[in-house]
Design an enzyme around this catalytic site. Structure first.
Site, mmCIF file in Angstrom:
data_model
loop_
_atom_site.group_PDB
_atom_site.id
_atom_site.type_symbol
_atom_site.label_atom_id
_atom_site.label_comp_id
_atom_site.label_asym_id
_atom_site.label_seq_id
_atom_site.Cartn_x
_atom_site.Cartn_y
_atom_site.Cartn_z
ATOM 1 N N TYR A 162 -4.958 18.387 -21.994
ATOM 2 C CA TYR A 162 -4.866 18.301 -20.626
ATOM 3 C C TYR A 162 -3.688 17.581 -19.932
ATOM 4 O O TYR A 162 -3.192 16.702 -20.980
ATOM 5 C CB TYR A 162 -6.271 17.406 -20.144
ATOM 6 N N PHE A 172 -0.036 10.523 -15.017
ATOM 7 C CA PHE A 172 -0.638 9.355 -15.378
ATOM 8 C C PHE A 172 -1.224 9.259 -17.054
ATOM 9 O O PHE A 172 -1.310 8.515 -17.465
ATOM 10 C CB PHE A 172 -1.675 8.829 -14.531
ATOM 11 N N ASP A 173 -1.505 10.652 -17.499
ATOM 12 C CA ASP A 173 -2.040 10.643 -18.854
ATOM 13 C C ASP A 173 -1.745 12.176 -19.079
ATOM 14 O O ASP A 173 -2.022 12.940 -18.426
ATOM 15 C CB ASP A 173 -3.463 10.245 -18.781
ATOM 16 N N ILE A 190 -15.355 10.697 -16.629
ATOM 17 C CA ILE A 190 -15.829 10.611 -15.294
ATOM 18 C C ILE A 190 -16.472 11.738 -15.088
ATOM 19 O O ILE A 190 -16.429 12.717 -15.574
ATOM 20 C CB ILE A 190 -14.275 10.500 -14.411
ATOM 21 N N TYR A 216 -12.504 7.190 -10.330
ATOM 22 C CA TYR A 216 -12.635 6.023 -10.456
ATOM 23 C C TYR A 216 -13.077 5.095 -9.208
ATOM 24 O O TYR A 216 -12.951 4.028 -9.285
ATOM 25 C CB TYR A 216 -11.485 5.360 -11.272
ATOM 26 N N PHE A 232 -6.356 17.514 -12.754
ATOM 27 C CA PHE A 232 -6.377 17.591 -14.227
ATOM 28 C C PHE A 232 -6.209 19.121 -14.469
ATOM 29 O O PHE A 232 -6.864 20.024 -13.876
ATOM 30 C CB PHE A 232 -7.364 17.263 -14.889
#
Length: 251
Positions: A162, A172-173, A190, A216, A232
Site C-alpha cells: 500500500y 505519509f506511509d 482503521i 483517525y 490509500f
C-alpha cells in the site's frame, strides 16, 4: 498535544548573551582548552539552546517575548540580583504556560477546521469521478485492478502492499517504499481499511478514499493532521489460511 511552552525558571532566565546581542556587538573570544572551560561553556550553551528553541517555537505561534528581558534575567541571575522572588517567577511562568496552551489549542482547532473543509471538498469532487463508488458509511473506492481470489473478512489476517497519501499527494506511509509488504489482522486497522479491504479479492488493487470519521478522526497521528481524509492505493496479496481458496478460484 506537543508542549512547546514548558519552560522552567532557570530556562526562562537563560538565553546566551550572544543570541540576544545586536548584530553590531562583537562576540567575545572564549577559551575552551581545559575540561572545566568546556564544561562551563557546554552548560551555558545547552540551556541557551533549549531556551532559544522554545522562544522560536513560541514566535511561530505568534507569541514573541522580549529577548532583551530574557538576557537581563540571565545577567541578573548570574549577579544574584533577580528582581522577582521565586513565588512571583513561578506565577509568571504558570500564567505564560496557560496562555501558550490556549494559543496551541486555538491554532490546532483552526488547522483542524481547515483540514476538514479541504477534505469535504475533496470527497465531494472525488465521489463524482467516473469509476468511484461510495458505500453507505461514506467510504469511497475505485477498482484499479480486479483480482479473482477470495475475499477477506474482518476476522482475517491479510498481506498487502500500500501507499497512503494526504489529499495533497503527500505520502505519509508506504510499504512499497520500504520494499516489504505489510501483514496484519484486518480488525486491528482503521475502519476504512477494514471495510475497504473486505471488498477486495486477492490480486486486486483498489484506491480507497477514507473520510476522517473512518480514519483517525480528530486525532493528529504522526504527520497526519487531525481531521484528514486519507487516500490509500492498496494491493491485496494474500489472506492467511486461504491459500486453498485462492488456488480453487484460480483453477
Amino acid at each position: 498535544m506537543k508542549k512547546v511552552i514548558k519552560i522552567s525558571a532557570l530556562a526562562a532566565a537563560v538565553l546566551l548573551a550572544a543570541g540576544c546581542q545586536e548584530k553590531t556587538t562583537q562576540t567575545p573570544e572564549v577559551e575552551l582548552n581545559t575540561d572545566d572551560q568546556k564544561a562551563a561553556y557546554a552548560i551555558g550553551a545547552s540551556v541557551g539552546n533549549f531556551a532559544s528553541q522554545t522562544l522560536k517555537q513560541q514566535d511561530e505561534l505568534g507569541v514573541v517575548l522580549d529577548r532583551a528581558l530574557v538576557q537581563q534575567g540571565l545577567l541578573d541571575a548570574l549577579a544574584d540580583q533577580v528582581k522577582m522572588n521565586e513565588e512571583e517567577m513561578g506565577a509568571a511562568l504558570r500564567a505564560h504556560e496557560q496562555k501558550m496552551n490556549t494559543v496551541v489549542q486555538e491554532n490546532a482547532t483552526k488547522k483542524r477546521e481547515e483540514t476538514r473543509k479541504t477534505g469535504a471538498k475533496y470527497l465531494e469532487d472525488n465521489a463524482g469521478k467516473e469509476g468511484v463508488s461510495v458505500t453507505e458509511s461514506g467510504l469511497q473506492y475505485e477498482v484499479i485492478k480486479q483480482g479473482d481470489g477470495p475475499k477477506p473478512t474482518a476476522a482475517d489476517t491479510v498481506t498487502v502492499h500500500y501507499t497512503g497519501t494526504l489529499t495533497d499527494g503527500t505520502v505519509f506511509d508506504s510499504s512499497k517504499q520500504r520494499g516489504q509488504p505489510a501483514t496484519f489482522p484486518l480488525a486491528n486497522v482503521i475502519k476504512g481499511w477494514t471495510e475497504g479491504v473486505a471488498l477486495m479479492s486477492v490480486g486486486s488493487e483498489y484506491r480507497l478514499t477514507i473520510p476522517a470519521k473512518l480514519a483517525y478522526g480528530d486525532q493528529e497521528v504522526g504527520s497526519i493532521p487531525a481531521g484528514s481524509v486519507l487516500v490509500f492505493d492498496v494491493e491485496l496479496i494474500s489472506i492467511e489460511g486461504k491459500e486453498e481458496s485462492k488456488e480453487e478460484a484460480d483453477s
